[in-house]
Design a protein around this motif. Sequence first.
Motif, short mmCIF file in Angstrom:
data_model
loop_
_atom_site.label_atom_id
_atom_site.label_comp_id
_atom_site.label_asym_id
_atom_site.label_seq_id
_atom_site.Cartn_x
_atom_site.Cartn_y
_atom_site.Cartn_z
N VAL A 39 34.62 -8.74 -64.76
CA VAL A 39 33.91 -8.30 -63.57
C VAL A 39 32.47 -8.08 -64.01
O VAL A 39 32.20 -7.27 -64.89
CB VAL A 39 34.51 -6.99 -63.00
CG1 VAL A 39 33.77 -6.57 -61.74
CG2 VAL A 39 36.00 -7.15 -62.72
N ASN A 41 28.26 -7.78 -62.93
CA ASN A 41 27.17 -7.59 -61.99
C ASN A 41 26.04 -8.52 -62.45
O ASN A 41 25.27 -8.18 -63.34
CB ASN A 41 26.72 -6.12 -61.99
CG ASN A 41 25.55 -5.87 -61.06
OD1 ASN A 41 24.90 -6.79 -60.58
ND2 ASN A 41 25.27 -4.60 -60.82
N LEU A 65 41.79 -7.76 -59.77
CA LEU A 65 40.61 -6.88 -59.64
C LEU A 65 41.06 -5.44 -59.49
O LEU A 65 40.52 -4.54 -60.13
CB LEU A 65 39.75 -7.31 -58.46
CG LEU A 65 38.55 -6.40 -58.16
CD1 LEU A 65 37.56 -6.39 -59.33
CD2 LEU A 65 37.87 -6.84 -56.87
N VAL A 72 37.61 -0.11 -56.11
CA VAL A 72 37.47 -1.30 -55.26
C VAL A 72 37.54 -0.86 -53.79
O VAL A 72 38.47 -0.16 -53.39
CB VAL A 72 38.58 -2.33 -55.54
CG1 VAL A 72 38.47 -3.53 -54.59
CG2 VAL A 72 38.52 -2.78 -56.99
N LYS A 74 37.61 -2.49 -49.96
CA LYS A 74 37.84 -3.76 -49.27
C LYS A 74 38.13 -3.51 -47.81
O LYS A 74 38.48 -2.40 -47.40
CB LYS A 74 38.99 -4.52 -49.93
CG LYS A 74 40.30 -3.80 -49.84
CD LYS A 74 41.41 -4.51 -50.59
CE LYS A 74 42.68 -3.67 -50.41
NZ LYS A 74 43.79 -4.15 -51.10
N VAL A 86 32.58 -2.78 -55.60
CA VAL A 86 33.32 -2.59 -56.84
C VAL A 86 32.52 -1.64 -57.71
O VAL A 86 31.31 -1.84 -57.91
CB VAL A 86 33.54 -3.93 -57.59
CG1 VAL A 86 34.22 -3.69 -58.93
CG2 VAL A 86 34.33 -4.91 -56.75
N GLU A 91 28.11 -4.56 -51.35
CA GLU A 91 27.44 -5.76 -50.83
C GLU A 91 26.14 -5.35 -50.14
O GLU A 91 26.02 -4.23 -49.65
CB GLU A 91 28.36 -6.51 -49.86
CG GLU A 91 28.61 -5.78 -48.56
CD GLU A 91 29.42 -6.60 -47.57
OE1 GLU A 91 29.40 -7.84 -47.64
OE2 GLU A 91 30.08 -5.99 -46.73
N TRP A 100 30.02 -9.64 -53.37
CA TRP A 100 31.04 -9.95 -54.38
C TRP A 100 31.71 -11.27 -54.08
O TRP A 100 32.11 -11.53 -52.94
CB TRP A 100 32.08 -8.83 -54.43
CG TRP A 100 31.54 -7.62 -55.10
CD1 TRP A 100 30.99 -6.52 -54.51
CD2 TRP A 100 31.45 -7.41 -56.50
NE1 TRP A 100 30.57 -5.63 -55.46
CE2 TRP A 100 30.84 -6.14 -56.70
CE3 TRP A 100 31.81 -8.15 -57.63
CZ2 TRP A 100 30.59 -5.62 -57.96
CZ3 TRP A 100 31.57 -7.63 -58.88
CH2 TRP A 100 30.97 -6.38 -59.04
N TRP A 126 35.09 -12.01 -61.39
CA TRP A 126 34.54 -11.40 -60.19
C TRP A 126 33.05 -11.21 -60.45
O TRP A 126 32.67 -10.73 -61.52
CB TRP A 126 35.21 -10.06 -59.89
CG TRP A 126 36.49 -10.25 -59.15
CD1 TRP A 126 37.74 -10.37 -59.67
CD2 TRP A 126 36.63 -10.36 -57.74
NE1 TRP A 126 38.65 -10.55 -58.68
CE2 TRP A 126 38.00 -10.54 -57.47
CE3 TRP A 126 35.74 -10.33 -56.67
CZ2 TRP A 126 38.49 -10.69 -56.18
CZ3 TRP A 126 36.22 -10.47 -55.39
CH2 TRP A 126 37.59 -10.65 -55.15
N ARG A 127 32.22 -11.63 -59.50
CA ARG A 127 30.77 -11.65 -59.70
C ARG A 127 30.05 -10.97 -58.55
O ARG A 127 30.30 -11.28 -57.39
CB ARG A 127 30.28 -13.10 -59.75
CG ARG A 127 31.01 -14.00 -60.71
CD ARG A 127 30.69 -15.47 -60.47
NE ARG A 127 29.28 -15.76 -60.55
CZ ARG A 127 28.70 -16.32 -61.61
NH1 ARG A 127 29.43 -16.67 -62.65
NH2 ARG A 127 27.42 -16.54 -61.62
N PHE A 128 29.12 -10.09 -58.89
CA PHE A 128 28.20 -9.57 -57.88
C PHE A 128 26.95 -10.40 -57.98
O PHE A 128 26.31 -10.47 -59.04
CB PHE A 128 27.88 -8.09 -58.11
CG PHE A 128 26.97 -7.53 -57.05
CD1 PHE A 128 27.46 -7.25 -55.79
CD2 PHE A 128 25.62 -7.33 -57.31
CE1 PHE A 128 26.62 -6.76 -54.79
CE2 PHE A 128 24.78 -6.84 -56.33
CZ PHE A 128 25.28 -6.55 -55.05
N ALA A 132 25.10 -14.33 -52.70
CA ALA A 132 26.51 -14.67 -52.83
C ALA A 132 26.82 -16.07 -52.34
O ALA A 132 27.64 -16.78 -52.94
CB ALA A 132 27.38 -13.64 -52.08
#
Length: 137
Positions: A39, A41, A65, A72, A74, A86, A91, A100, A126-128, A132
């Motif tokens: 994960v 950032n 995740l 987290v 969601k 996260v 976001e 994300w 998982w990418r911030f 996006a």
Amino acid sequence: MKKWILISSLVVLAGCAEQTKTTDGESAKACDRSVEVSVVNHADKKTLFEDEMCLTKSETALDALEETDLAVVKTGKGDMSYVTAVDGIREKSAGASSGWVFGVNDKPGQVGAGAYELKDGDRLEWRFEKDAMAYFQ
């Protein structure tokens, strides 16, 4: 009588042999799939989590995740889940297009994270991202 005690003991021991214990004494789940999970950032170039995980057959990118123990947030459920934050990173916190996303084996996920079942040997990230949508292009 001794014969029954011996047989009972063997049955109990055989049942215990099926469970795997972790170092802290808890039962570990079956490892159907070994997956590398990270994960990151990318807006701040910080890795929040990186480890190999042991997952069951039906576990998804979203399940992995959630098993990182990072907080987290969601919306939606199951296949329609959408990750909004996260570890406190929300976001749109790095610009209107930030958010994300996830990728598997260096390719963007093409379905929702709650629908993407991981395979043995997968590399999940998982990418911030500041943008996006650009990740998918």
